[in-house]
Every structure is written in C-alpha cells, then in structure tokens.
Design an enzyme around this catalytic site. Structure first.
Site, PDB file in Angstrom:
ATOM      1  CD  GLN A 195      -3.505  -5.064   8.302  1.00  0.00           C
ATOM      2  OE1 GLN A 195      -2.513  -4.937   9.008  1.00  0.00           O
ATOM      3  NE2 GLN A 195      -3.461  -4.937   6.980  1.00  0.00           N
ATOM      4  CE  LYS A 238      -0.773   0.354   5.009  1.00  0.00           C
ATOM      5  NZ  LYS A 238      -0.057   1.620   5.188  1.00  0.00           N
ATOM      6  CB  THR A 239       4.020   2.237   1.700  1.00  0.00           C
ATOM      7  OG1 THR A 239       3.485   1.970   3.001  1.00  0.00           O
ATOM      8  CG2 THR A 239       4.871   3.486   1.770  1.00  0.00           C
ATOM      9  CG  ASP A 275      -1.260   4.769   4.976  1.00  0.00           C
ATOM     10  OD1 ASP A 275      -1.982   3.826   4.590  1.00  0.00           O
ATOM     11  OD2 ASP A 275      -0.072   4.626   5.308  1.00  0.00           O
ATOM     12  CD  GLU A 276      -2.082   1.748   8.388  1.00  0.00           C
ATOM     13  OE1 GLU A 276      -3.122   1.081   8.438  1.00  0.00           O
ATOM     14  OE2 GLU A 276      -0.954   1.232   8.283  1.00  0.00           O
ATOM     15  NE  ARG A 313       1.514  -7.481  10.986  1.00  0.00           N
ATOM     16  CZ  ARG A 313       1.233  -6.711   9.945  1.00  0.00           C
ATOM     17  NH1 ARG A 313       2.075  -5.784   9.565  1.00  0.00           N
ATOM     18  NH2 ARG A 313       0.116  -6.886   9.253  1.00  0.00           N
TER      19      ARG A 313
END
Length: 803
Positions: free
Chosen positions: A311, A50-51, A280-281, A661
């Site tokens: 998330q 996504k970044t 973002d997020e 993770r």
C-alpha cells in the site's frame, strides 16, 4: 541466572493471564502485541486490524510491560502470590483484577515513555480516543499519540531556540508558501513560466524531505543554470521564513531532525524518554521521517513499525518504499509478523487484490484471507462513452437505494479529479446526494484565512506574510505603496515589519499613513492583552469585533457576504470545540491543529451521501460498495507510469488499495471513448483488469465487445456499439442509458399535477416542468423524501406515470 521451578510456574501463569486479556485478537495480532522488546516489523495487510494491534500493544506495554515474555518471577514473589494467580486464572473477579495486574507486570511503561506516531489527525485521534476508553482519559493524555508533524511541533516548541527560532513561530500552509515564492520569483525578475511557482515549491519540498539545506542543494546543482537559480530561490525563501520566525510544512520535520542531530543533549533527552516508539503507515515515510524515527528510537531500539509495502502509494510526496523493504537490514535482530486475516472484505474481493498485487516484484509478499465468506463477484461494466459510464453508476446506486441501502454506502473512486465531472452531472440529473472529498477546504476559504491571519499575527507579530494580508482588511487607508515602503524600511533597519508599523511616526517616509499604521499596531497589542485572560471562543469574538472584519461583511448585506459570515462563525465553533476537548487550550495549540489539518479529517462519515474522491484520498477508509471508474489504459495506469517498471508498480499498488476499500461489492467501470482535456481518446480496458482472474468476476470480464460480438457471429458496427455495453457476465445488453422501459413515459407527456412512481423515491406529484437545454427540469414532490429536482430524460428510466 538459572530459571527455577517456581519461575517456570509463575511465568506460565502470568503469560496465561495476559493472553486471556487479549483473547479477542487472532494469533498473529497477539504475537505482535506481546513482542515488546527490540525491533519489530508488522506487515499489516489491508483491513487486518492494524490500528487494533497498535492500541492493544500500547495497552499491554502500559499494563504488563514485558511481562508476557519474561521467564522469571519477581524477586519478592511468594508462594501465596503463585496460588493467587492460579486461582485468578480459574476464577477472575473484578475485585482481584488490580492485584493480578500488579503481579503480572514487569517494568510497565509510563504513558509519556510511549511515542505512537502516524500520518493523519484522524488516525491519531482514533488511537487517542480508544486508549482513553481502555486506560482512562488522564492516563491516555500523557501518551505521545500524534501525527509526525504534531509530534515535531511539540518538540520544536520546547527546544527551537537551539536552532535560532522563537517558540512563537508560525506555520505556513501551501498557499502562504506560494505567495512568498511568487514574490521572490518576481523580485528576481525571473520568467514565471520557466520558474513555475508550483514546480519550485515542489522541488524545495522534495529537498527538505531529503534533508537538503539550501547550501547542500546549491552544491548539488553544479553548473546547471536552472538548478542554480532554484537554489538561489530556496536560499532566499529560507531566509525570509527565518526572519518571519516561520516554518512551512516541510520545515517542521526537517528542523526537528536538525535540532536532534545538532544538539546531543536534546537528542539524549528524547531517546531516554521514549522507551517504546511505534510508527504507523511506515511504507509512506520519506527520508526525513525515516531519520527522525531512527533518531528517537535510538536509545532503547524498542521500535515497532506497522505498514504494508503493498500500500505504498505516495512516491509523489517523497515516500520511499525502501524504508519498509529494508527495515530488517537496518535492524539485524528485527522480528517480522504478517497480519493476513482481513476483517473488512469478502474473499472474492481479496482474491482479486491478491492476484493483482502478485504482479509486483518489489514486495515482501503476503496473502489476504477472510472468514467473511466468498461474497458477490466483482461487477464490470464497459460503456461506449463516459456519459454511459456515469448513467450506469447512477442507475446502480438508485437500484441499491430502492432496495434499502443508504447513499453513504457507495463510494466513487477515480485516479484523477477530472473523471468526476460526468458522474456529478448524472447525480444531479437523478437527484442523488453526493459529496466530493477535496476541492476548497474550509480553512482555505478567503474569509477563514483572513481571520486565521489575524490570530497568527497576534501570536507572532514577526510574521510579515500574514501581517501584509490583513493590515488593510477591512480597509484602513493603508495602501500597497505604504506597505511596500514599510517593508523596505524593515529590511534597511534589519527588523520586522510590525516593528516599523508600531513606530510609524518615527519614519517620515510613511507620511500621513503613519497614524493608520500606529492605530493598527495598537489594535494587535490590545488583542494580545485580551488573549491573556479571555476564553478562546470569547477572544475570537473580540477579534472579529475590534478588527471591524465582521462589521465590514455585515455592511455589504448580500448573500455572498452572509455565507462568509457563516464561515467566520463556523471557525468560532472549531475554536470552541477545541477548547472543550483540550485540558489546557491555547491559541497556539489551536493554530497548530489547524495548520496540520487535512481534508480527510473534516469528512463526516455519518453524512448520508455518495462519497466521491481520488484513490489516494481513500486510503484508510472503507465502504460497503465501491466503484473504481476510468479503468482504462492511459488513465489508470497513466501513459507516463508504464514507461518505468517502478512507476507501474506504484500504480498497481494504488489499484490494490482502491480494490481493498470495498467491503461487499466492487464495481469496475470504463469507457471505450472519453473526452478529456478537450480531446476524445479511445482506450482499451486497463491492464489491471486483465490481471484479475475471471474466476472472481461473473465471467468473461477480460473480453472486449469485439471478441464477444465475434463469438455471437455479429459484425462490429459502430451504430450497434453506441447502444450496447457488456456487463460482468460478458453478455451483450442494452445500455441502461438508452434502453426502453415499457412502463416509462415520454418527457413531453409529463405535466404539473401528474402522479408518478419513482424506483428510489417512491410516490410523488409533479409540481413544475421547465424546458432546459433540450431537456425538461421536473420538480417532483415525493411523499417520503420531499421535493426533488430531476432532469426528465434521466428520470424516465426510473419513473412511471400513474394513469
């Protein structure tokens, strides 16, 4: 306007050239990058890049604008331009790149027209650095790539007079906030057990997240005595902050929203400026952040939100999953793109995550997949006690280290910090280097807070809280009673404490202390003058010297004081690093950066040590090997979480985050009995384990030891349990903490001078043996890794004595 043949050919060539510029992206990522106009929801699964999408989207907007989707050629385009683009598409050259970009661009944005907002300084810095490499440092600097709070502080510094604040306002951290609230609770003679300061701080924080002013909170309290009293505390707290020209962390966003809502001209300015807003997020936004983004994007409505509803794990901080779930309802013409290809983990790990999260009802839905291959199956280990769990983790890591892995390749994630204690002990016994992310932050240390308080008072003398902290540090013969008298005078004369201190000689009530007070005020005023012409790091040295703080520490001469001196000098390093990085460094800019810093921002990813942290802290990070510990009912999920489906779903999302993770190997561990908070509790494995199909673990992960024993026609036996555990295969095996190794030696057989071979550290010689608590502390000098201190009972599992 009707599209001509020339338009069709030109648009096709332009799109093909732009596509080639982003050919490293997958289809869905490119779709998100090229959709520049109108509302866009990007559902970005864990590890889906996504970044990368955010950064390439900004690059596309800067270089090509809406060129990819435009169906028409420029009005001044010629046949020669068309031939040039056709030739460039076949044979691109660096010398022709600039002309090709100009011909392909349609209304490209200027850097300051882009707002890219995220949650952590680490994420904002990564975006900024990658943009600098892509479009140049000068160009990237003008992009508003920052955290929510940094962006809001920037807006407030320019416009806060409109809501009654001076631009030099200071920012209170959580500790400052609690000190003010504690004083208020004490001043109102309230029972601090009923009106617990942490609970009050949390309540006020939630009110601000929901944009509730003290008056609104008071009206909602009704006749409820407790809520009415909290409303009074909130009102007094807000008054004191305003008088000190200070804001706390929650104020920063709330005050920015109030500024924009109450000043149409300021709102219009920022709505005109920001052609493109990227958030973002988005799943972690609270109500105030949601309103802020909506306001800033209200001009063009070119809003792109990136996030993952699966998330969303910060409900306790005020985050609401509704913001992302209802985005398409807020923006009726919104486009939704799902990023489902994962670049981080193996398919076995992703399959486990997919099946786990499928049990949640409130979600958009997506299926993570990868080209990384199936990879190793998940490993599961259940021990009888937490000590056995810890020894299993230590042995597994030592095995990996002996096979060539780094310590830093391993991460231990837990639901609560209390679960770290036994693992820490096992690591210490086995000389495994580790670091815990959290605990006391560098900026929370007393000596660092003292120096920061000096810097804040120099910037904003109206900050009574920080002034009270340092007015007699080091000792200046200004006692608490004198400070209280001065504070009372300030209240009576409706002025600041610093104003009273500056004119102490005019107030007989201050008596003989007036000389010391005046001297202190002159010290601050002199330092303010120095700040005007000195580099920041040199100025900080002057602050340490002129205040006498450094000399006071040096005079003590003990080891603790030496450590505190080192911390104050480390703060200078932070200032110097900031000054080198910023084009126009200011003390205010540095103080803002410190105020908005988080513990994760200081984590050194290059340090070679096992990382230990909570699952919440691990969000956004990745590790080759991950242990999820304490996977037991009552711990994860917790007892309270299972009472409400909404809370249980959040716990499951947290488990999903933790699972994803892991890049290569995931370990799930639990214990049959565990001592927590002074009580022994017996727990069955977490329901989340049962939601992971057996296909993705070696086999029989869901079977308890009792079930395994019954299959093997054993009778359950507590004594047998204490020496056994089952691994991922479901087979009974001897627990590594108690099993015998033919080549190991008894602790009593070890003595200085013995030559030993350690599984992880290699050959060494014992240099000392010291009895300690029923064990023996060994010092072993290893050829390759130097001297290690090991507890003999643990070391015996990994070490053999040479004959």
């Amino acid at each position: 306007m009707e599209q001509t043949r020339f338009d069709i050919q030109y648009a096709a060539l332009r799109s093909a050239i732009i596509e080639r510029e982003f050919e490293s992206l997958n289809d869905r990522q490119r779709e998100a990058v090229f959709h520049t106009e109108g509302p866009l929801l990007v559902l970005a699964g864990a590890g889906s890049g996504k970044t990368t999408v955010l950064i390439h989207r900004i690059i596309n907007i800067l270089r090509f604008g809406r060129g990819y989707s435009c169906e028409f050629a420029p009005e001044d385009a010629t046949e020669d331009d068309l031939l040039f683009l056709r030739d460039y598409l076949r044979h691109p050259t660096e010398e022709n790149r600039m002309r090709a970009e100009l011909l392909c661009a349609v209304q490209p944005a200027r850097p300051w027209q882009i707002l890219a907002i995220t949650f952590t300084n680490k994420a904002a810095k990564e975006i900024q650095q990658r943009l600098e490499r892509a479009v140049g440092e000068d160009f990237a600097r003008d992009i508003w790539a920052s955290t929510f709070h940094s962006a809001c502080v920037r807006i407030l510094r320019r416009n806060c007079e409109a809501i009654g604040y001076d631009r030099s306002f200071t920012i209170y951290d959580a500790d400052d906030q609690k000190r003010v609230l504690t004083a208020i609770i004490k001043g109102k003679k309230l029972d601090d057990k009923v009106f617990d300061v942490r609970t009050i701080a949390s309540t006020i924080g939630r009110a601000k997240d929901n944009l509730q002013t003290p008056r609104m909170f008071e009206l909602e309290a009704g006749d409820n005595y407790y809520q009415m009293t909290v409303a009074e505390i909130y009102k007094e707290y807000a008054r004191q902050l305003k008088e000190s020209n200070a804001m706390d962390f929650d104020d920063i966003i709330m005050k920015t929203v109030q500024l924009l809502q109450g000043n149409p001209d300021i709102l219009e300015h920022y709505q005109r400026q920001f052609r493109y807003v990227l958030a973002d997020e988005y799943q972690d936004t609270n109500h105030a952040q949601y309103v802020l983004i909506s306001l800033l994007a209200g001009g063009y409505e070119n809003i792109c939100v990136v996030g993952d509803d699966d998330q969303s794990i910060y409900k306790f901080r005020g985050a609401t999953i509704t913001n992302i779930l209802e985005f398409e309802q807020q923006y009726k013409n919104a486009k939704t793109i799902r990023l489902e290809q994962n670049y981080r983990s193996t398919q076995n790990i992703l399959n486990a995550a997919n099946e786990l999260i499928r049990n949640n009802a409130r979600r958009k839905g997506k299926e993570l997949w990868t080209d990384n291959g199936d990879g190793a199956k998940i490993r599961f280990h259940r021990s009888e006690t937490q000590e056995g769990e810890a020894e299993y983790i230590a042995e597994t890591i030592l095995d990996g280290f002996s096979e060539g892995n780094r310590w830093g390749d391993y991460a231990i994630l837990y639901r609560n910090h209390v679960l770290s204690n036994n693992i820490e002990s096992a690591f210490k016994r086995n000389s495994i280097p580790y670091r815990i992310v959290s605990g006391l932050r560098f900026f929370d240390r007393a000596e660092v807070k003292d120096m920061l308080a000096y810097l804040w008072v120099i910037l904003n003398p109206a900050d009574d809280l920080r002034l009270k902290r340092i007015i007699n540090v080091p000792a200046r013969k200004i006692g608490n009673k004198t400070v209280e008298t001065a504070a009372t005078l300030a209240e009576q004369h409706n002025t600041t404490l610093f104003d009273i201190v500056s004119h102490a000689g005019e107030y007989p009530e201050l008596g003989r202390a007036s000389a010391a007070l005046t001297k202190f005020a002159n010290l601050i005023l002199d330092l303010q003058k120095m700040l005007e012409y000195m580099p920041l790091d040199e100025f900080y040295e002057q602050v340490m010297e002129h205040t006498g703080y450094l000399a006071a520490l040096e005079a003590k001469g003990d080891s603790e004081s030496q450590g505190r001196i080192e911390n104050t000098m480390e703060l200078k390093s932070n200032i110097a690093e900031y000054a080198q990085r910023e084009e126009n460094p200011t003390l205010g800019g540095f103080m803002e950066e410190v105020s908005l810093f988080t513990d994760i921002d200081r984590m050194d990813a290059e340090a070679d040590a096992v990382v230990m942290m909570t699952m919440h802290s691990a969000k956004g990070l990745e590790f080759p090997n991950v242990f999820l510990v304490g996977m037991e009912e009552g711990i994860f999920p917790g007892f309270r979480a299972v009472e409400k489906e909404e809370d249980l779903e959040e716990e499951r999302r947290l488990c999903y985050v933790a699972v994803t993770r892991a890049k290569k190997q995931l370990y799930l561990t639990c214990a049959e009995r565990r001592m927590m908070y002074g009580r022994t509790q017996y727990s069955r494995p977490s329901r989340f384990l049962e939601e992971i199909p057996k296909d993705f673990v070696d086999s029989n992960i869901m079977e308890t030891k009792r079930e395994i024993l019954e299959k093997q026609e054993f009778q359950p036996n507590p004594k047998f349990y204490s020496k056994r555990a089952h691994d991922i295969s479901g087979n009974i095996h001897t627990n590594t903490a108690t099993k015998k190794k033919p080549s190991s030696v008894a602790a009593v057989d070890l003595k200085p001078g013995d030559q030993v071979d350690h599984k992880a550290f290699g050959h060494g010689m014992i240099t000392s043996c010291r009895p300690m608590g029923g064990d023996i502390l060994l010092e072993v000098s290893f050829d390759k890794v130097g001297t290690k201190r090991l507890m003999a009972k643990s070391a015996m599992n990994f070490m053999t004595k040479q004959d």
